[in-house]
Design an enzyme around this catalytic site. Structure first.
Site, PDB file in Angstrom:
ATOM      1  N   HIS A 106       4.651   5.128  -5.244  1.00 21.50           N
ATOM      2  CA  HIS A 106       5.504   5.642  -6.356  1.00 21.50           C
ATOM      3  C   HIS A 106       6.006   6.976  -6.290  1.00 21.50           C
ATOM      4  CE1 HIS A 106       5.365   1.698  -7.922  1.00 21.50           C
ATOM      5  NE2 HIS A 106       4.264   1.750  -8.459  1.00 21.50           N
TER       6      HIS A 106
ATOM      7  N   HIS B 290      -1.429   3.202  -4.160  1.00 22.08           N
ATOM      8  CA  HIS B 290      -0.313   2.549  -4.708  1.00 22.08           C
ATOM      9  C   HIS B 290       0.397   3.490  -5.467  1.00 22.08           C
ATOM     10  CE1 HIS B 290       1.669  -0.958  -7.011  1.00 22.08           C
ATOM     11  NE2 HIS B 290       1.500   0.018  -7.822  1.00 22.08           N
ATOM     12  N   GLU B 291      -0.300   4.284  -6.407  1.00 27.91           N
ATOM     13  CA  GLU B 291       0.458   5.176  -7.176  1.00 27.91           C
ATOM     14  C   GLU B 291       1.023   6.334  -6.368  1.00 27.91           C
ATOM     15  OE1 GLU B 291       1.277   4.608 -10.269  1.00 27.91           O
ATOM     16  OE2 GLU B 291      -0.104   2.770 -10.285  1.00 27.91           O
TER      17      GLU B 291
END
Length: 452
Positions: free
Chosen positions: A25, A21-22
């Site tokens: 980003h 998820h990170e």
């Protein structure tokens, strides 16, 4: 599964899903020319730090999420040379792309994990038939009968048994659940489950009790004897059929099971048939407390043999090609995403029980349970958690990715940011909501753990 294996399964899931998820980003931020300072999995003071490619990579001790820290003038002084690379100085479309990347990676991962399972192991579908109705239960009270085929839940058609069960469970606290069924003799009717606000519905939401529905049937013969159980010590074997307990004739499995359950910690004399011959044995039943601590029941450690003919009728297995596996993975991700959003909607309007919300302990238990079944179950668990993480982060709640998307979309439309006052108010509301959700999740975990 041991506590250590459960913890390992949980930490593997958290590190994998949060990292990806990170990473979504981070990669989009770098692609957009934004300077990234730190990538952290976990919160708190890092216990592992490594500098690589101008980024500090960290592991922190609180495994409840992670973050990517970027250059941002709102968080402190930024050198003049770094201003062009600050997150808050980018065009709103770039910021939207960076924020959306994390949840989209989770959704894409869910599709990929489902595809992996379907392509490698095939697709197993359990048709929405009722094989067994356990009593007492909310299903038995509603009049469900073996042979019912579930067609709809509150007017929504269901694809398989798991879909039907999930929809019924989520709708229990929304009022009467109308379940359209076709009975064993071919008649269409509606079973009404009116359990909203009852202890039975609460127990189902807390997962300390079941609906009382199973898609499978079993025969009256013993299918498996648990090692070191009273039945094993008494010499019972797979294939045996218990026909009497303490002289009382028991024609069916449920007949002698009821007697055993009512005689916790007592000696019983069983008469059983093996290969056409009658035998007797004596055993001491185990006294077992139910998960909700409502009563203590007797158990002897046997499982019934499945009804293979019925199982062949309701279980459908197929091995799709790559295109078929991808289509099935996409369909399942979309279906579960819609169901998750519908749950949040119902929760917002008080139509779904808050007991469904789980925290780290609940997730760890699910991780351990799925891992103990096999790699396919564990991969599907990862897919479901990744999907839930993606959908939840897209909710329009300030402090979540979805809240930031609302701010930046509004800025794109207005041509200027929302006022600082509005943004700060949103952050306070968002933090309050998330804190309340976390406290509720921990409370639910604790009550489930101690069986309250």
């Amino acid at each position: 599964m041991s506590i250590f294996q459960t913890i390992a399964a949980f930490l593997t899931a958290i590190v994998l899903l949060v990292s990806l998820h990170e990473l979504g980003h981070l990669l989009v931020a770098r692609w957009c020319g934004i300077k990234v300072l730190r990538f952290s999995v976990g919160f708190g003071r890092p216990f592992v730090k490594k500098q690589w490619r101008g980024i500090e990579w960290c592991l922190a001790p609180i495994p409840l999420g992670g973050y990517v820290k970027m250059t941002d003038t709102r968080e402190g002084n930024v050198a003049d040379a770094d201003l062009p690379y600050a997150f808050d100085k980018q065009h709103p479309l770039k910021r939207i792309a960076v924020v959306a990347a994390g949840p989209l990676v989770n959704l894409a991962l869910a599709v990929g994990l489902y595809f992996w399972v379907f392509a490698a192991d095939g697709i197993t579908q359990i048709k929405p038939y009722v094989g067994t109705v356990h009593a007492p239960s909310v299903a038995a009270t509603a009049g469900f009968a073996p042979g019912d085929r579930i067609l709809t839940v509150n007017g929504t058609p269901v694809a398989d048994f798991n879909d039907a069960r999930t929809r019924i469970v989520l709708d229990l606290d929304g009022g009467t659940v109308a379940v359209g069924v076709q009975t064993a003799n071919g008649q269409n009717t509606v079973r009404h489950i009116d359990a909203a606000g009852t202890p039975e519905a609460e127990a189902v939401a807390k997962r300390t009790a079941d609906l009382g529905l199973s898609p499978f049937k079993h025969t009256d013969a013993v299918g498996k004897v648990m090692p070191h159980s009273p039945a094993a010590r008494a010499g019972l074997q797979a294939g045996d059929r218990i026909v009497a307990v303490n002289g009382t004739t028991t024609r069916h499995w449920r007949d002698w099971q009821t007697i055993v359950r009512d005689n916790a910690g007592r000696y019983l004399t069983l008469t059983y048939v093996r290969e056409g011959k009658f035998y007797q044995t004596k055993l001491l039943t185990n006294a077992v407390e139910l998960p909700d601590r409502s009563r203590i029941i007797g158990q002897i450690g046997v499982l019934p043999a499945p009804d293979q003919a019925w199982q062949a009728q309701i279980v459908r297995r197929q091995r799709p090609d790559a295109a078929g596996a991808l289509h099935a993975a996409w369909s399942k991700t979309v279906s579960y995403s819609v169901l998750t959003l519908d749950f949040f909607r119902k929760m917002l309007f008080g139509q779904a029980s808050l007991n469904h919300i789980s925290g780290p302990v609940g997730i760890a238990e699910a991780a351990g349970a799925s891992a103990s079944v096999g790699w396919q179950a564990y991969v599907e668990f990862l897919a479901l958690v990744s999907l839930s993480l993606g959908v939840m982060n897209l909710l329009p709640v300030p402090v979540l990715d979805g809240g930031h998307l609302v701010y930046y979309t509004a800025e794109l439309i207005r041509g200027k940011p929302l006022s600082e006052r509005v943004q700060q108010l949103g952050v306070r509301v968002g933090i309050s909501l998330m804190l309340a959700m976390m406290l509720l999740a921990f409370f639910n975990d604790i009550t489930r753990l101690f069986g309250q």
